[in-house]
Design a protein around this motif. Structure first.
Motif, PDB file in Angstrom:
ATOM      1  N   ILE A 193      21.456  32.413  41.046  1.00  7.67           N
ATOM      2  CA  ILE A 193      20.438  33.469  41.063  1.00  7.67           C
ATOM      3  C   ILE A 193      20.145  33.975  39.656  1.00  7.67           C
ATOM      4  CG2 ILE A 193      19.921  35.808  41.874  1.00  7.67           C
ATOM      5  CD1 ILE A 193      21.684  35.143  44.359  1.00  7.67           C
ATOM      6  N   ASP A 194      21.185  34.379  38.955  1.00  8.92           N
ATOM      7  CA  ASP A 194      20.980  34.959  37.619  1.00  8.92           C
ATOM      8  C   ASP A 194      22.221  34.774  36.746  1.00  8.92           C
ATOM      9  OD1 ASP A 194      19.811  36.262  35.543  1.00  8.92           O
ATOM     10  OD2 ASP A 194      19.456  38.151  36.597  1.00  8.92           O
ATOM     11  N   PRO A 195      22.515  33.544  36.326  1.00 12.12           N
ATOM     12  CA  PRO A 195      23.685  33.310  35.474  1.00 12.12           C
ATOM     13  C   PRO A 195      23.436  33.839  34.064  1.00 12.12           C
ATOM     14  CG  PRO A 195      22.422  31.300  35.657  1.00 12.12           C
ATOM     15  CD  PRO A 195      21.761  32.303  36.575  1.00 12.12           C
ATOM     16  N   LEU A 196      24.483  34.302  33.415  1.00 12.30           N
ATOM     17  CA  LEU A 196      24.326  34.861  32.070  1.00 12.30           C
ATOM     18  C   LEU A 196      24.281  33.776  30.990  1.00 12.30           C
ATOM     19  CD1 LEU A 196      26.720  37.955  32.256  1.00 12.30           C
ATOM     20  CD2 LEU A 196      24.231  37.895  32.518  1.00 12.30           C
ATOM     21  N   MET A 197      25.201  32.825  31.070  1.00 12.96           N
ATOM     22  CA  MET A 197      25.287  31.742  30.070  1.00 12.96           C
ATOM     23  C   MET A 197      25.171  32.323  28.659  1.00 12.96           C
ATOM     24  SD  MET A 197      23.290  28.587  31.981  1.00 12.96           S
ATOM     25  CE  MET A 197      21.676  29.334  32.051  1.00 12.96           C
ATOM     26  N   LYS A 198      26.112  33.228  28.354  1.00 11.23           N
ATOM     27  CA  LYS A 198      26.057  34.012  27.120  1.00 11.23           C
ATOM     28  C   LYS A 198      26.332  33.165  25.881  1.00 11.23           C
ATOM     29  CE  LYS A 198      29.090  36.817  28.862  1.00 11.23           C
ATOM     30  NZ  LYS A 198      30.050  37.937  29.070  1.00 11.23           N
ATOM     31  N   GLU A 199      25.771  33.607  24.770  1.00 13.42           N
ATOM     32  CA  GLU A 199      25.888  32.851  23.531  1.00 13.42           C
ATOM     33  C   GLU A 199      27.331  32.793  23.048  1.00 13.42           C
ATOM     34  OE1 GLU A 199      23.401  32.326  19.362  1.00 13.42           O
ATOM     35  OE2 GLU A 199      23.144  34.167  20.559  1.00 13.42           O
ATOM     36  N   ASP A 200      28.093  33.850  23.292  1.00 11.90           N
ATOM     37  CA  ASP A 200      29.471  33.846  22.807  1.00 11.90           C
ATOM     38  C   ASP A 200      30.400  32.961  23.645  1.00 11.90           C
ATOM     39  OD1 ASP A 200      29.756  35.381  25.075  1.00 11.90           O
ATOM     40  OD2 ASP A 200      30.323  37.219  24.042  1.00 11.90           O
ATOM     41  N   SER A 201      29.877  32.364  24.717  1.00 10.97           N
ATOM     42  CA  SER A 201      30.654  31.414  25.527  1.00 10.97           C
ATOM     43  C   SER A 201      30.376  29.972  25.139  1.00 10.97           C
ATOM     44  CB  SER A 201      30.325  31.584  27.020  1.00 10.97           C
ATOM     45  OG  SER A 201      30.539  32.899  27.460  1.00 10.97           O
ATOM     46  N   VAL A 202      29.328  29.757  24.348  1.00 12.38           N
ATOM     47  CA  VAL A 202      28.832  28.404  24.114  1.00 12.38           C
ATOM     48  C   VAL A 202      29.855  27.512  23.420  1.00 12.38           C
ATOM     49  CG1 VAL A 202      27.139  27.042  22.812  1.00 12.38           C
ATOM     50  CG2 VAL A 202      26.390  29.000  24.167  1.00 12.38           C
ATOM     51  N   GLU A 203      30.379  27.964  22.282  1.00 15.59           N
ATOM     52  CA  GLU A 203      31.274  27.081  21.526  1.00 15.59           C
ATOM     53  C   GLU A 203      32.537  26.761  22.320  1.00 15.59           C
ATOM     54  OE1 GLU A 203      33.011  26.379  17.034  1.00 15.59           O
ATOM     55  OE2 GLU A 203      32.221  28.359  17.573  1.00 15.59           O
ATOM     56  N   ARG A 204      33.032  27.730  23.063  1.00 16.03           N
ATOM     57  CA  ARG A 204      34.233  27.504  23.866  1.00 16.03           C
ATOM     58  C   ARG A 204      33.994  26.429  24.934  1.00 16.03           C
ATOM     59  NH1 ARG A 204      34.765  32.243  25.410  1.00 16.03           N
ATOM     60  NH2 ARG A 204      34.043  32.165  27.575  1.00 16.03           N
ATOM     61  N   GLU A 205      32.814  26.488  25.569  1.00 14.38           N
ATOM     62  CA  GLU A 205      32.526  25.511  26.625  1.00 14.38           C
ATOM     63  C   GLU A 205      32.130  24.154  26.051  1.00 14.38           C
ATOM     64  OE1 GLU A 205      33.322  25.895  29.808  1.00 14.38           O
ATOM     65  OE2 GLU A 205      34.175  27.736  28.985  1.00 14.38           O
ATOM     66  N   VAL A 206      31.537  24.133  24.860  1.00 20.58           N
ATOM     67  CA  VAL A 206      31.326  22.846  24.183  1.00 20.58           C
ATOM     68  C   VAL A 206      32.681  22.187  23.936  1.00 20.58           C
ATOM     69  CG1 VAL A 206      30.639  21.768  22.009  1.00 20.58           C
ATOM     70  CG2 VAL A 206      29.101  23.394  23.127  1.00 20.58           C
ATOM     71  N   THR A 207      33.648  22.988  23.530  1.00 22.11           N
ATOM     72  CA  THR A 207      35.001  22.472  23.310  1.00 22.11           C
ATOM     73  C   THR A 207      35.609  21.955  24.608  1.00 22.11           C
ATOM     74  OG1 THR A 207      35.339  23.994  21.458  1.00 22.11           O
ATOM     75  CG2 THR A 207      37.313  23.058  22.488  1.00 22.11           C
ATOM     76  N   ALA A 208      35.356  22.656  25.716  1.00 21.53           N
ATOM     77  CA  ALA A 208      35.872  22.210  27.018  1.00 21.53           C
ATOM     78  C   ALA A 208      35.255  20.873  27.421  1.00 21.53           C
ATOM     79  CB  ALA A 208      35.587  23.266  28.081  1.00 21.53           C
TER      80      ALA A 208
END
Length: 474
Positions: free
Chosen positions: A86-101
């Motif tokens: 419906i409305d995921p945040l997908m915040k910028e401060d999560s990006v590098e961590r999930e790229v690493t994952a």
């Protein structure tokens, strides 16, 4: 347990070349909180307290999200989970961590020989810039570094791609929750999921161009690839790219030939090769994995685990395959129908006697079937059962399995000194050459060996699988 699965009909085929692995990255980022539940760990914490779990995976044509939880907490869990669509945040401060994952998952996969060989085929044989030839795993280079070449970031690419390709118009939801009535469950679903936006889209804006046909089409696929594997042992793979067979699920022609070629009894290819001490194991057919069965093409492949002598005689091993295929071309209509009906019966028995799956796996499978099968009656059994006999369709498959349009991969650590190419993404070492005209001609003219023949009728197949309750005790 209660469970749910959502399939979004957008996957790796929908990606942009400048940010490969984006669909997989989106699958990770979508779990990072929502407007209603902004805490990134809200769902995981809720499920861990209530005997639940959640996961997701990205395929070429779709992405599958799923979770399970204790039944009395299902309504609450469904609301938390639904907010990701419906409305995921997908915040910028999560990006590098999930790229690493994502990169960590890639690192675990990159030493797998199946994955490496697939990536080599994509690099060495498929058309460049075709959706099939992409790098679907994603890693730090493709997600973090490559977007910078067009002055973008992974965050920019994600927030551009997500609304273009995620819409309620092509999402399929399945829930399994027994304690409450169907009417009550439907009410819950309508209350929660009616808020998933459609964005007034009829199809994904990055929908692949299916008219391109197979990435193998128009290419010289008669190649011999030598590969230096990570695992010990020798194998030879031979593969053919066929027009997509997805719509022919009622006949399942690739299953028919996989069953025949992979047969291990008297008269089989493997039986003959064992007598020669050339091979000790065979796999044949189509696994059903997305890379082998999609809208662009369907693959039929055969793999042999070879002895040392078999590796030396790999061309003769494959000559036996073409001898068997030539024998199948002359198969009588009576024998073809008999074998088809036996395979059909075996699958029906397997279906009727299979063990119950967990609720979450039931939801995963049914949601994918809603994408694959237009007929709702086939959502539960369309992947497993065989329905219709079509002699012309079956015989037509053999027209694609020729010596002129096959790709061969030899795998052995014996090739360490003769592989001179390193594949771009996974680092697999290989060499590639055209199959020689002499080899192709010898396979095309392979004589039918008298030792090769189809299996005889199986008289032990059950006619009635009902449990008898009136049998006397011993």
């Amino acid at each position: 347990m209660s469970a749910a699965a959502m399939v979004v009909h957008a996957g790796s085929f929908h990606e942009k070349a400048e940010c490969q692995g984006l669909a997989h990255f989106c699958e990770h980022m979508i779990f990072m909180g929502s407007k209603k539940y902004p805490d990134e760990n809200e769902l995981d914490s809720f499920l861990s307290r209530n005997s639940g779990s959640t996961n997701a995976f990205t395929e070429l044509e779709y992405t599958n999200y799923h979770f399970d939880v204790a039944p009395d907490k299902f309504r609450e869990g469904l609301d938390i989970w639904a907010q990701f669509f419906i409305d995921p945040l997908m915040k910028e401060d999560s990006v590098e961590r999930e790229v690493t994952a994502v990169h960590s998952e890639f690192e675990m996969a990159k030493t797998d020989d199946y994955c490496r060989k697939l990536q080599i085929i994509q690099e060495a044989v498929m058309k460049k810039d075709h959706p099939q030839s992409g790098f679907f795993w994603g890693n730090r280079k493709s997600l973090w570094d490559d977007p910078k070449t067009i002055k973008k970031t992974a965050y920019d690419m994600l927030h551009d791609w997500y609304p273009r390709n995620y819409s309620s118009s092509w999402m399929k939801l399945v829930i399994q929750f027994s304690p409450h009535s169907l009417d009550e469950q439907q009410k819950w679903v309508e209350e929660v999921f009616s808020l998933v936006p459609s964005r007034n889209l009829q199809k994904a804006l990055d929908e692949p161009d299916w008219s391109l046909g197979s990435a193998f089409k128009g290419q010289n696929v008669s190649k011999l690839i030598k590969y230096f594997p990570t695992a010990d042992g020798h194998t030879v793979d031979i593969m053919w790219s066929l027009p997509s067979q997805k719509e022919f699920f009622r006949v399942k022609p690739l299953h028919f030939y996989g069953w025949l070629i992979g047969h291990e009894g008297k008269g089989s290819i493997l039986s003959y090769l064992k007598q020669k001490d050339w091979a000790h194991e065979i796999y044949a057919g189509n696994s059903g994995q997305a890379c082998e069965m999609n809208k662009y093409h369907s693959e039929l492949s055969i793999q042999f685990r070879l002895t040392d002598a078999g590796l030396e005689n790999w061309d003769n091993v494959l000559a036996v395959v073409f001898s068997y295929l030539k024998m199948l071309e002359t198969l009588s209509e009576e024998d073809q129908l008999r074998i088809f009906n036996e395979i059909k019966k075996i699958e029906a028995i397997n279906w009727a006697t299979k063990e119950d799956k967990k609720a979450m796996q039931n939801c995963i499978d049914a949601a994918e079937s809603m994408i694959d099968f237009k007929d709702s009656k086939r959502w539960l059994d369309g992947d497993d059962l065989i329905f219709d006999y079509d002699s012309q369709m079956l015989r037509g498959i053999l027209n694609h399995m020729t010596a002129k349009n096959c790709t061969v991969i030899l795998s052995s650590k014996n090739y360490e000194s003769c592989v001179d190419i390193v594949e771009e993404w996974m680092g697999g070492k290989y060499s590639i050459d055209d199959l020689s005209s002499e080899t192709i001609e010898s396979w095309a003219n392979a004589p039918v060996l008298s030792e090769l023949f189809v299996p005889s009728s199986n008289k032990y197949l059950a006619e009635d699988i009902k449990v008898k309750e009136d049998e006397p005790s011993l």
